[in-house]
Design an enzyme around this catalytic site. Sequence first.
Site, PDB file in Angstrom:
ATOM      1  N   ARG A  16      -1.282   4.180  -3.765  1.00  0.00           N
ATOM      2  CA  ARG A  16       0.060   3.661  -4.054  1.00  0.00           C
ATOM      3  C   ARG A  16       0.053   2.439  -4.952  1.00  0.00           C
ATOM      4  O   ARG A  16       0.954   2.278  -5.797  1.00  0.00           O
ATOM      5  CB  ARG A  16       0.774   3.352  -2.731  1.00  0.00           C
ATOM      6  CG  ARG A  16       1.168   4.606  -1.985  1.00  0.00           C
ATOM      7  CD  ARG A  16       1.505   4.307  -0.559  1.00  0.00           C
ATOM      8  NE  ARG A  16       0.330   3.849   0.170  1.00  0.00           N
ATOM      9  CZ  ARG A  16       0.328   3.512   1.449  1.00  0.00           C
ATOM     10  NH1 ARG A  16       1.449   3.564   2.140  1.00  0.00           N
ATOM     11  NH2 ARG A  16      -0.785   3.113   2.039  1.00  0.00           N
ATOM     12  N   TYR A  61      -6.116  19.926   6.126  1.00  0.00           N
ATOM     13  CA  TYR A  61      -6.185  21.159   5.347  1.00  0.00           C
ATOM     14  C   TYR A  61      -7.372  21.995   5.845  1.00  0.00           C
ATOM     15  O   TYR A  61      -8.034  21.612   6.802  1.00  0.00           O
ATOM     16  CB  TYR A  61      -6.248  20.826   3.844  1.00  0.00           C
ATOM     17  CG  TYR A  61      -5.026  20.037   3.427  1.00  0.00           C
ATOM     18  CD1 TYR A  61      -3.766  20.624   3.483  1.00  0.00           C
ATOM     19  CD2 TYR A  61      -5.116  18.701   3.076  1.00  0.00           C
ATOM     20  CE1 TYR A  61      -2.625  19.896   3.162  1.00  0.00           C
ATOM     21  CE2 TYR A  61      -3.979  17.969   2.755  1.00  0.00           C
ATOM     22  CZ  TYR A  61      -2.734  18.573   2.801  1.00  0.00           C
ATOM     23  OH  TYR A  61      -1.612  17.853   2.501  1.00  0.00           O
TER      24      TYR A  61
HETATM   25  C1  LIG Z   1       2.522  10.249  -3.361  1.00  0.00           C
HETATM   26  C2  LIG Z   1       1.225  10.490  -2.665  1.00  0.00           C
HETATM   27  C3  LIG Z   1       0.618  11.740  -2.733  1.00  0.00           C
HETATM   28  C4  LIG Z   1      -0.617  11.969  -2.104  1.00  0.00           C
HETATM   29  N1  LIG Z   1      -1.266  13.167  -2.287  1.00  0.00           N
HETATM   30  C5  LIG Z   1      -2.552  13.307  -1.869  1.00  0.00           C
HETATM   31  C6  LIG Z   1      -3.322  14.442  -2.241  1.00  0.00           C
HETATM   32  O1  LIG Z   1      -2.880  15.312  -2.973  1.00  0.00           O
HETATM   33  N2  LIG Z   1      -4.589  14.506  -1.770  1.00  0.00           N
HETATM   34  C7  LIG Z   1      -5.128  13.532  -0.967  1.00  0.00           C
HETATM   35  O2  LIG Z   1      -6.284  13.629  -0.563  1.00  0.00           O
HETATM   36  N3  LIG Z   1      -4.413  12.459  -0.609  1.00  0.00           N
HETATM   37  C8  LIG Z   1      -3.164  12.301  -1.053  1.00  0.00           C
HETATM   38  N4  LIG Z   1      -2.467  11.163  -0.765  1.00  0.00           N
HETATM   39  C9  LIG Z   1      -3.103  10.129   0.068  1.00  0.00           C
HETATM   40  C10 LIG Z   1      -3.862   9.122  -0.793  1.00  0.00           C
HETATM   41  O3  LIG Z   1      -4.935   9.727  -1.470  1.00  0.00           O
HETATM   42  C11 LIG Z   1      -4.419   7.970   0.050  1.00  0.00           C
HETATM   43  O4  LIG Z   1      -5.294   8.538   0.996  1.00  0.00           O
HETATM   44  C12 LIG Z   1      -3.325   7.163   0.752  1.00  0.00           C
HETATM   45  O5  LIG Z   1      -2.216   6.975  -0.109  1.00  0.00           O
HETATM   46  C13 LIG Z   1      -3.838   5.802   1.188  1.00  0.00           C
HETATM   47  O6  LIG Z   1      -4.256   5.039   0.103  1.00  0.00           O
HETATM   48  P1  LIG Z   1      -3.347   3.816  -0.488  1.00  0.00           P
HETATM   49  O7  LIG Z   1      -3.055   2.901   0.648  1.00  0.00           O
HETATM   50  O8  LIG Z   1      -4.208   3.205  -1.541  1.00  0.00           O
HETATM   51  O9  LIG Z   1      -2.110   4.427  -1.037  1.00  0.00           O
HETATM   52  C14 LIG Z   1      -1.234  10.924  -1.365  1.00  0.00           C
HETATM   53  C15 LIG Z   1      -0.620   9.670  -1.313  1.00  0.00           C
HETATM   54  C16 LIG Z   1       0.593   9.440  -1.956  1.00  0.00           C
HETATM   55  C17 LIG Z   1       1.173   8.059  -1.909  1.00  0.00           C
END
Ligand SMILES: Cc1cc2nc3c(=O)[nH]c(=O)nc-3n(C[C@H](O)[C@H](O)[C@H](O)COP(=O)(O)O)c2cc1C
Length: 397
Positions: A350, A174
Site C-alpha cells: 500500500r 489460495y
Molecule cells: C489492493 C491490494 C491488492 C492485493 N493483491 C494481492 C495479490 O494479488 N497477491 C498477493 O499475494 N497479495 C496481494 N495483496 C496483499 C499485499 O501483497 C500485502 O501482502 C499486503 O498489502 C500487506 O503489505 P503492505 O502493508 O505493505 O500493504 C494485495 C494488497 C492490496 C492493498
Amino acid sequence: MAPNAFAPARLGALGLRNRVIKTATYEGMSPGGVPSDALVEHHRALAAGGVGMTTVAYCAVSADGRTFADQMCMRRETVAPLRRVTDAVHREGGAASLQLGHCGWFTKNAALSTWFPRGPSLTLNQYGLSAGKPLALAMNEGEIAQVVEDFGRAAGLAREAGFDAVELHLGHGYLLSQFLCPATNRRSDAWGGDLGGRARLPLGVLRRVREVVGPGYPILCKTNLRDGFRGGLELEDSVGLAKLLEAEGADALVLSGGFTSRTPFYLFRGRRPLAEMIDAEKSPLQKLALRWFGKKVIREYPFEEMYFLPQAREVRRAVQMPLVLLGGIVSRENVDRAMLEGFDFVALGRALIADPDLVRRMESDPGARSRCTHCNVCVAEMDRGGVRCVLDGPRPA
Ligand SMILES: Cc1cc2nc3c(=O)[nH]c(=O)nc-3n(C[C@H](O)[C@H](O)[C@H](O)COP(=O)(O)O)c2cc1C
C-alpha cells in the site's frame, strides 16, 4: 553490520539495485485477461520511483486457476503483452517478478472447465455462490499432477516474457495455501495429514518450477506465518515449512499471513472498508450478503507498523535463506529496522500504491514516510478500473 537497503544486492543469480521490492497487489489491469497499457505504466512508474524489483500480481497458472474471469492467466498469447511490462521496468533500471498462483476452490469464475471448482477437500465455496459455484470437490491425483505441470509451464513462459524472477503464491488461502492449511486439507492420502503431507504439493510445484527455469533463476515463495483462524496454519508449521522450502532451494520467502475466504483483513490490518466493498461488488447477491453479514464475518484488525515482525523473527531464527519482511512497512525508519533485524529485503504494497516514488525519497531522506492511511479503499476498489490510491482524488471519468 546490517546491509544498506539502498545499495545493490543479489537474489539468486540476479543483481538488484536495492533491497526494496514492490509486493504483488492485484492491479485489475487485464481486461479479458490481457495485460493492458495501464499495467505497463503502473509498473514502469514503480521502477522509475526506485524499487529494486516490482511484482506483477496474481497471474493464474491455468484458466481454471482464476478467481475472477478477468484475471490474467499465463498463456502463450500473454507473453507479448507481458514483455511490454518487463521492457518498461528494465528501461527504468528495475527488475520484474511475476506472481504465479492458482485459486483452488476460492473462485467466482463461472467459466470453469468443470462444473465444480477443485481444492484439497470437499468444501463449501460461499464466495462462488453468485457464479453458481457454491461447492468444491477434492482434486484427484491427475488433477494434482496437472497443477504441478501448469506451474512449471507458466514459470517457463514468465521467463520468456522477460521476468527476472517468479513468486509462487503459497499463502492467503489460495490452492497451495488450502493444501497447507489443516482446516481445509482433510485428505487422508499422501497429500494431507502432517506438515510433510500438506506441504507435498507446494514442494512439488517448487521442484518442477526449478527444473523449468534452471539454477540461479530466482524463485520466491510467498508464505503465511499464520492463517489467522483456529484450525489454520500456525507459526510452528510455518517455521517448519520455511525449512522445507529452504532445503528444496527456494531463493527467498516473502512472509505474509491471512486467509482471504476467512480472515481477509488479517493480511492488511487497518480500516475495514465495508461500505466501499459493498459499493464495488458487482453481484447483487454478494452485495446483499456483504450488507447483511459483512460486519460479522469480516473482522477488523488494528494497523501497526511492521505488523508481521514478531512472527517473522521466528522464521529468521530458523533458516539461513534470504527473507523478505512484509506488512505495514511505511517509512525509511521501518526499512532500516528490518535490515537491523536480519531481513534481507523488504516488500511494500500500500505504501507504494500511495507513493510510487517512495524509494527514491527514502534513499535521500531518513525521515521519509508514505502518506498511506491504511484506509484500504484500494483493496475494496482494486477491481474497479485499476488499483489506485484514493488520496489521489476522484477516479478520472
Ligand atoms: C489492493 C491490494 C491488492 C492485493 N493483491 C494481492 C495479490 O494479488 N497477491 C498477493 O499475494 N497479495 C496481494 N495483496 C496483499 C499485499 O501483497 C500485502 O501482502 C499486503 O498489502 C500487506 O503489505 P503492505 O502493508 O505493505 O500493504 C494485495 C494488497 C492490496 C492493498
